[in-house]
Design an enzyme around this catalytic site. Structure first.
Site, PDB file in Angstrom:
ATOM      1  N   ARG A   1       0.893  -1.135   0.142  1.00 17.05           N
ATOM      2  CA  ARG A   1       0.020   0.081  -0.102  1.00 17.05           C
ATOM      3  C   ARG A   1       1.098   1.175  -0.073  1.00 17.05           C
ATOM      4  NH1 ARG A   1      -3.187   2.103   4.462  1.00 17.05           N
ATOM      5  NH2 ARG A   1      -4.898   3.212   3.612  1.00 17.05           N
TER       6      ARG A   1
ATOM      7  N   SER B   1     -12.061  -4.428  -2.180  1.00 12.36           N
ATOM      8  CA  SER B   1     -12.922  -3.828  -0.791  1.00 12.36           C
ATOM      9  C   SER B   1     -14.265  -3.832  -1.047  1.00 12.36           C
ATOM     10  CB  SER B   1     -11.949  -2.918  -0.139  1.00 12.36           C
ATOM     11  OG  SER B   1     -10.878  -2.961   0.179  1.00 12.36           O
TER      12      SER B   1
ATOM     13  N   LYS C   1      -6.243   4.042   8.536  1.00 17.13           N
ATOM     14  CA  LYS C   1      -6.769   4.359   7.163  1.00 17.13           C
ATOM     15  C   LYS C   1      -8.033   5.444   7.750  1.00 17.13           C
ATOM     16  CE  LYS C   1      -9.084   2.439   3.132  1.00 17.13           C
ATOM     17  NZ  LYS C   1      -8.992   3.471   2.110  1.00 17.13           N
TER      18      LYS C   1
HETATM   19  N1  TZP Z   1      -8.839  -0.883   4.832  1.00 18.22           N
HETATM   20  C1  TZP Z   1      -9.707  -0.811   5.862  1.00 18.22           C
HETATM   21  S1  TZP Z   1      -9.213  -0.610   7.295  1.00 18.22           S
HETATM   22  C2  TZP Z   1      -7.630  -0.336   6.844  1.00 18.22           C
HETATM   23  C3  TZP Z   1      -7.577  -0.631   5.439  1.00 18.22           C
HETATM   24  C4  TZP Z   1      -6.188  -0.599   4.539  1.00 18.22           C
HETATM   25  C5  TZP Z   1      -6.416  -0.076   7.717  1.00 18.22           C
HETATM   26  C6  TZP Z   1      -6.072  -1.345   8.567  1.00 18.22           C
HETATM   27  O1  TZP Z   1      -4.997  -1.063   9.259  1.00 18.22           O
HETATM   28  P1  TZP Z   1      -5.171  -1.618  10.883  1.00 18.22           P
HETATM   29  O2  TZP Z   1      -3.689  -0.984  11.467  1.00 18.22           O
HETATM   30  O3  TZP Z   1      -4.879  -3.110  10.715  1.00 18.22           O
HETATM   31  O4  TZP Z   1      -6.293  -1.238  11.665  1.00 18.22           O
HETATM   32 MG    MG Z   2      -7.720   1.080  -2.095  1.00 17.50          MG
END
Ligand code: TZP
Ligand code: MG
Length: 212
Positions: free
Chosen positions: A42, A111, A144
Site C-alpha cells: 500500500r 474491498s 486509514k
Molecule cells: N482498509 C480498511 S481498514 C484499513 C484498510 C487498509 C487499515 C487497517 O489497518 P490496521 O492498522 O490493521 O487497523
Molecule cells: Mg484502496
C-alpha cells in the site's frame, strides 16, 4: 499464479514509513519469517516513481520467499513490477477495467464494506471477476481515515455467508487479542497493518496472529 484461499490466512498490508518501525523491507521480511501468507503493498507516496522502486524491491524479496505479492489500488504499478495481482477499492478502477488490464492470470481482490455494496457488485457481474473480497473496517482503526463505517463481528459473519463461495479477508483494527473472534466469523483470513508493521518484532507479531 493460481489463487489459493489459504493465502488469505495472514495477509499483511504495508504501512506508512512512520508505521514501519524496521523499515519496509525488513518489516516484510520479518513478517514472512513469522508466517505471513500474502503481502499487499500500500504505497504511501504521492509520486509513482518512488512507489515503483519500493514495489519492485518487495516483488523481488517476496519472489525469493515464495509469498504472493499484491499492489493496492494501482493496477499499472502491479503490472509494472509483475506482482501476482492487485487489490482495489470502491473508489478505484471498476473491477471489470482492472481485470481487463490484469488479464486472467493475476489475482484481483476488491474491498467491500457492506452487503449493499456486495449486492451491487453481484448485479454488475463483478464478483465473477474476483478471487476474494476484503471486508472492513471490522473495528475502528487509525491507520486509514477514509474508511466506510465499522462493520463489527455480527455483520461480518453475515457478510461472509452472503459472499460465499468467494473467500473474505477481514481488515481494520485486528490485533492478537481479537484475531480469534474475527476468524470465528468464517473469514478465510485476517489482514493487518499496524499489528505487524508497527510491532518491534514483526515475526513474533505474526506468530500471535496465526490461527491456533
Ligand atoms: N482498509 C480498511 S481498514 C484499513 C484498510 C487498509 C487499515 C487497517 O489497518 P490496521 O492498522 O490493521 O487497523
Ligand atoms: Mg484502496
Amino acid at each position: 499464479m493460481r489463487f489459493q484461499r489459504d493465502w488469505l490466512t495472514l495477509y499483511i498490508v504495508t504501512g506508512a514509513p512512520e508505521n514501519c518501525r524496521l523499515g519496509l523491507l525488513d518489516t516484510v521480511d520479518a513478517a514472512v519469517a513469522g508466517g505471513a501468507t500474502l503481502v499487499q503493498y500500500r504505497a504511501a507516496h504521492e509520486k509513482k516513481g518512488a512507489a515503483y522502486v519500493e514495489a519492485l524491491a518487495l516483488r523481488q524479496l517476496l519472489a525469493k520467499r515464495g509469498v504472493p505479492f499484491l499492489v493496492n489500488d494501482h493496477v499499472d504499478l502491479a503490472l509494472a513490477v509483475d506482482a501476482d495481482g492487485a487489490h482495489i477499492g470502491q473508489r478505484d478502477l471498476p473491477p471489470a477495467a482492472a481485470r481487463r488490464l490484469l488479464g486472467g492470470g493475476k489475482i484481483l481482490g476488491l474491498s467491500v464494506n457492506n452487503t449493499a455494496q456486495l449486492a451491487a457488485a453481484d448485479a454488475a457481474g463483478d464478483l465473477a471477476l474476483l478471487d476474494y473480497i476484503g471486508c472492513g473496517p471490522v473495528f475502528p482503526t487509525l491507520t486509514k481515515r477514509d474508511t466506510f463505517p465499522v462493520v463489527g463481528l455480527q455483520r461480518l459473519a453475515e457478510f461472509v455467508r452472503r459472499a460465499a463461495p468467494l473467500p473474505v479477508v477481514a481488515i481494520g483494527g485486528i490485533t492478537a487479542e481479537n484475531a480469534a473472534d474475527v476468524r470465528s466469523t468464517g473469514v478465510a483470513g485476517i489482514a493487518v497493518v499496524s499489528a505487524v508493521c508497527a510491532a518491534a518484532d514483526p515475526a513474533a507479531a505474526c506468530r500471535k496472529l496465526l490461527p491456533a
